[in-house]
Design a protein around this motif. Structure first.
Motif, PDB file in Angstrom:
ATOM      1  N   ILE A 136       0.846  -1.191   0.000  1.00  0.00           N
ATOM      2  CA  ILE A 136       0.000   0.000   0.000  1.00  0.00           C
ATOM      3  C   ILE A 136       0.881   1.240   0.000  1.00  0.00           C
ATOM      4  CG2 ILE A 136      -1.760   1.280   1.256  1.00  0.00           C
ATOM      5  CD1 ILE A 136      -2.666  -1.379   2.453  1.00  0.00           C
ATOM      6  N   ASP A 137       0.671   2.097  -0.970  1.00  0.00           N
ATOM      7  CA  ASP A 137       1.444   3.335  -1.083  1.00  0.00           C
ATOM      8  C   ASP A 137       0.532   4.509  -0.713  1.00  0.00           C
ATOM      9  OD1 ASP A 137       3.357   5.224  -1.617  1.00  0.00           O
ATOM     10  OD2 ASP A 137       3.135   5.119  -3.798  1.00  0.00           O
ATOM     11  N   LEU A 138       0.789   5.103   0.421  1.00  0.00           N
ATOM     12  CA  LEU A 138      -0.026   6.210   0.880  1.00  0.00           C
ATOM     13  C   LEU A 138       0.574   7.570   0.537  1.00  0.00           C
ATOM     14  CD1 LEU A 138      -1.160   4.960   4.392  1.00  0.00           C
ATOM     15  CD2 LEU A 138      -2.429   4.939   2.261  1.00  0.00           C
ATOM     16  N   ALA A 139       1.707   7.589  -0.152  1.00  0.00           N
ATOM     17  CA  ALA A 139       2.367   8.857  -0.480  1.00  0.00           C
ATOM     18  C   ALA A 139       1.473   9.783  -1.310  1.00  0.00           C
ATOM     19  CB  ALA A 139       3.690   8.596  -1.185  1.00  0.00           C
ATOM     20  N   PRO A 140       0.778   9.300  -2.353  1.00  0.00           N
ATOM     21  CA  PRO A 140      -0.097  10.219  -3.090  1.00  0.00           C
ATOM     22  C   PRO A 140      -1.206  10.817  -2.225  1.00  0.00           C
ATOM     23  CG  PRO A 140       0.278   8.243  -4.364  1.00  0.00           C
ATOM     24  CD  PRO A 140       0.858   7.996  -3.018  1.00  0.00           C
ATOM     25  N   LEU A 141      -1.759  10.023  -1.330  1.00  0.00           N
ATOM     26  CA  LEU A 141      -2.809  10.529  -0.448  1.00  0.00           C
ATOM     27  C   LEU A 141      -2.271  11.600   0.494  1.00  0.00           C
ATOM     28  CD1 LEU A 141      -5.703  10.337   0.692  1.00  0.00           C
ATOM     29  CD2 LEU A 141      -4.843   8.561   2.221  1.00  0.00           C
ATOM     30  N   VAL A 142      -1.096  11.371   1.050  1.00  0.00           N
ATOM     31  CA  VAL A 142      -0.503  12.337   1.969  1.00  0.00           C
ATOM     32  C   VAL A 142      -0.176  13.636   1.240  1.00  0.00           C
ATOM     33  CG1 VAL A 142       1.515  12.789   3.429  1.00  0.00           C
ATOM     34  CG2 VAL A 142       0.373  10.569   3.539  1.00  0.00           C
ATOM     35  N   VAL A 143       0.376  13.530   0.037  1.00  0.00           N
ATOM     36  CA  VAL A 143       0.711  14.730  -0.734  1.00  0.00           C
ATOM     37  C   VAL A 143      -0.566  15.478  -1.125  1.00  0.00           C
ATOM     38  CG1 VAL A 143       1.751  15.560  -2.874  1.00  0.00           C
ATOM     39  CG2 VAL A 143       2.887  13.796  -1.558  1.00  0.00           C
ATOM     40  N   LEU A 144      -1.595  14.761  -1.516  1.00  0.00           N
ATOM     41  CA  LEU A 144      -2.865  15.402  -1.873  1.00  0.00           C
ATOM     42  C   LEU A 144      -3.490  16.107  -0.665  1.00  0.00           C
ATOM     43  CD1 LEU A 144      -4.647  15.730  -4.370  1.00  0.00           C
ATOM     44  CD2 LEU A 144      -5.906  13.720  -3.644  1.00  0.00           C
ATOM     45  N   LEU A 145      -3.432  15.478   0.484  1.00  0.00           N
ATOM     46  CA  LEU A 145      -3.935  16.125   1.699  1.00  0.00           C
ATOM     47  C   LEU A 145      -3.109  17.361   2.056  1.00  0.00           C
ATOM     48  CD1 LEU A 145      -4.818  13.055   3.954  1.00  0.00           C
ATOM     49  CD2 LEU A 145      -6.389  14.635   2.828  1.00  0.00           C
ATOM     50  N   ALA A 146      -1.802  17.294   1.824  1.00  0.00           N
ATOM     51  CA  ALA A 146      -0.947  18.459   2.079  1.00  0.00           C
ATOM     52  C   ALA A 146      -1.289  19.609   1.136  1.00  0.00           C
ATOM     53  CB  ALA A 146       0.521  18.065   1.937  1.00  0.00           C
ATOM     54  N   VAL A 147      -1.611  19.295  -0.112  1.00  0.00           N
ATOM     55  CA  VAL A 147      -2.009  20.336  -1.071  1.00  0.00           C
ATOM     56  C   VAL A 147      -3.319  20.972  -0.624  1.00  0.00           C
ATOM     57  CG1 VAL A 147      -2.810  20.714  -3.438  1.00  0.00           C
ATOM     58  CG2 VAL A 147      -0.746  19.384  -3.025  1.00  0.00           C
ATOM     59  N   TYR A 148      -4.274  20.148  -0.204  1.00  0.00           N
ATOM     60  CA  TYR A 148      -5.546  20.683   0.291  1.00  0.00           C
ATOM     61  C   TYR A 148      -5.331  21.554   1.525  1.00  0.00           C
ATOM     62  CZ  TYR A 148      -8.326  17.663  -2.781  1.00  0.00           C
ATOM     63  OH  TYR A 148      -8.896  17.050  -3.857  1.00  0.00           O
ATOM     64  N   ALA A 149      -4.494  21.097   2.451  1.00  0.00           N
ATOM     65  CA  ALA A 149      -4.230  21.861   3.669  1.00  0.00           C
ATOM     66  C   ALA A 149      -3.556  23.189   3.344  1.00  0.00           C
ATOM     67  CB  ALA A 149      -3.361  21.042   4.618  1.00  0.00           C
ATOM     68  N   LEU A 150      -2.608  23.171   2.426  1.00  0.00           N
ATOM     69  CA  LEU A 150      -1.935  24.409   2.035  1.00  0.00           C
ATOM     70  C   LEU A 150      -2.912  25.373   1.374  1.00  0.00           C
ATOM     71  CD1 LEU A 150       0.765  25.859   1.983  1.00  0.00           C
ATOM     72  CD2 LEU A 150       1.269  24.703  -0.163  1.00  0.00           C
ATOM     73  N   ARG A 151      -3.816  24.839   0.597  1.00  0.00           N
ATOM     74  CA  ARG A 151      -4.837  25.680  -0.035  1.00  0.00           C
ATOM     75  C   ARG A 151      -5.740  26.329   1.020  1.00  0.00           C
ATOM     76  NH1 ARG A 151      -7.049  26.469  -4.907  1.00  0.00           N
ATOM     77  NH2 ARG A 151      -9.249  26.997  -4.973  1.00  0.00           N
ATOM     78  N   ILE A 152      -6.125  25.561   2.024  1.00  0.00           N
ATOM     79  CA  ILE A 152      -6.967  26.100   3.097  1.00  0.00           C
ATOM     80  C   ILE A 152      -6.225  27.197   3.852  1.00  0.00           C
ATOM     81  CG2 ILE A 152      -8.004  25.514   5.333  1.00  0.00           C
ATOM     82  CD1 ILE A 152      -8.720  22.778   4.078  1.00  0.00           C
ATOM     83  N   VAL A 153      -4.961  26.974   4.145  1.00  0.00           N
ATOM     84  CA  VAL A 153      -4.169  27.985   4.846  1.00  0.00           C
ATOM     85  C   VAL A 153      -4.078  29.263   4.026  1.00  0.00           C
ATOM     86  CG1 VAL A 153      -1.830  28.537   5.647  1.00  0.00           C
ATOM     87  CG2 VAL A 153      -2.868  26.343   6.240  1.00  0.00           C
ATOM     88  N   LEU A 154      -3.841  29.126   2.723  1.00  0.00           N
ATOM     89  CA  LEU A 154      -3.735  30.312   1.867  1.00  0.00           C
ATOM     90  C   LEU A 154      -5.058  31.070   1.788  1.00  0.00           C
ATOM     91  CD1 LEU A 154      -1.529  29.058  -1.090  1.00  0.00           C
ATOM     92  CD2 LEU A 154      -0.920  30.741   0.642  1.00  0.00           C
ATOM     93  N   VAL A 155      -6.148  30.356   1.635  1.00  0.00           N
ATOM     94  CA  VAL A 155      -7.449  31.018   1.519  1.00  0.00           C
ATOM     95  C   VAL A 155      -7.833  31.687   2.841  1.00  0.00           C
ATOM     96  CG1 VAL A 155      -9.918  30.587   1.192  1.00  0.00           C
ATOM     97  CG2 VAL A 155      -8.266  29.571  -0.358  1.00  0.00           C
ATOM     98  N   ASN A 156      -7.583  31.024   3.953  1.00  0.00           N
ATOM     99  CA  ASN A 156      -7.931  31.609   5.247  1.00  0.00           C
ATOM    100  C   ASN A 156      -7.060  32.807   5.609  1.00  0.00           C
ATOM    101  OD1 ASN A 156     -10.008  29.832   5.644  1.00  0.00           O
ATOM    102  ND2 ASN A 156      -8.812  28.432   6.905  1.00  0.00           N
ATOM    103  N   ASN A 157      -5.879  32.883   5.053  1.00  0.00           N
ATOM    104  CA  ASN A 157      -4.995  34.012   5.312  1.00  0.00           C
ATOM    105  C   ASN A 157      -4.911  34.945   4.115  1.00  0.00           C
ATOM    106  OD1 ASN A 157      -4.232  33.224   7.960  1.00  0.00           O
ATOM    107  ND2 ASN A 157      -2.995  31.612   7.026  1.00  0.00           N
ATOM    108  N   ALA A 158      -5.950  34.976   3.316  1.00  0.00           N
ATOM    109  CA  ALA A 158      -5.950  35.827   2.117  1.00  0.00           C
ATOM    110  C   ALA A 158      -5.878  37.304   2.473  1.00  0.00           C
ATOM    111  CB  ALA A 158      -7.198  35.552   1.283  1.00  0.00           C
ATOM    112  N   ALA A 159      -6.341  37.666   3.644  1.00  0.00           N
ATOM    113  CA  ALA A 159      -6.303  39.074   4.052  1.00  0.00           C
ATOM    114  C   ALA A 159      -4.867  39.572   4.174  1.00  0.00           C
ATOM    115  CB  ALA A 159      -7.029  39.249   5.369  1.00  0.00           C
ATOM    116  N   ALA A 160      -3.935  38.687   4.461  1.00  0.00           N
ATOM    117  CA  ALA A 160      -2.536  39.088   4.573  1.00  0.00           C
ATOM    118  C   ALA A 160      -1.952  39.451   3.213  1.00  0.00           C
ATOM    119  CB  ALA A 160      -1.721  37.969   5.202  1.00  0.00           C
ATOM    120  N   PHE A 161      -2.560  38.956   2.131  1.00  0.00           N
ATOM    121  CA  PHE A 161      -2.074  39.258   0.784  1.00  0.00           C
ATOM    122  C   PHE A 161      -2.627  40.550   0.233  1.00  0.00           C
ATOM    123  CE2 PHE A 161      -1.238  34.739   1.024  1.00  0.00           C
ATOM    124  CZ  PHE A 161      -0.018  34.636   0.384  1.00  0.00           C
ATOM    125  N   MET A 162      -3.578  41.149   0.932  1.00  0.00           N
ATOM    126  CA  MET A 162      -4.212  42.355   0.400  1.00  0.00           C
ATOM    127  C   MET A 162      -3.727  43.594   1.087  1.00  0.00           C
ATOM    128  SD  MET A 162      -8.000  41.036  -0.245  1.00  0.00           S
ATOM    129  CE  MET A 162      -8.278  39.524  -1.083  1.00  0.00           C
TER     130      MET A 162
END
Length: 95
Positions: free
Chosen positions: A69-95
């Motif tokens: 069982i290779d869980l690396a793609p799942l972990v990387v995909l979850l990391a991408v989702y988490a990074l996206r959530i962090v960026l969207v929630n901190n969008a005010a810092a970019f403005m």
């Protein structure tokens, strides 16, 4: 600064779709729907592996060995989702 946020989100979207394409293609190859002897399939598979293997290998070195069982793609995909959530929630810092 909003454009930087949009560019980062676009890059994360592209990475997400590439990972999903790699996962789906690996299933199709394992269930013998796709044949790696076909030139186009082989080239796409090789390109996806070359793109994602450096990322997967770093994750695999941290994950425990689970046999076949290779869980690396799942972990990387979850990391991408988490990074996206962090960026969207901190969008005010970019403005």
């Amino acid at each position: 600064m909003t454009s930087i946020l949009q560019i980062l989100l676009l890059i994360l979207d592209v990475v997400q779709w590439v990972i999903l394409a790699h996962i789906i293609m690996s299933w199709l190859i394992n269930f013998q729907v796709l044949n790696l002897r076909q030139p186009l399939v082989g080239q796409i598979w090789d390109a996806l592996n070359r793109l994602l293997e450096p990322i997967y290998s770093r994750v695999r070195s941290v994950l425990p060995n689970l046999g076949g069982i290779d869980l690396a793609p799942l972990v990387v995909l979850l990391a991408v989702y988490a990074l996206r959530i962090v960026l969207v929630n901190n969008a005010a810092a970019f403005m």
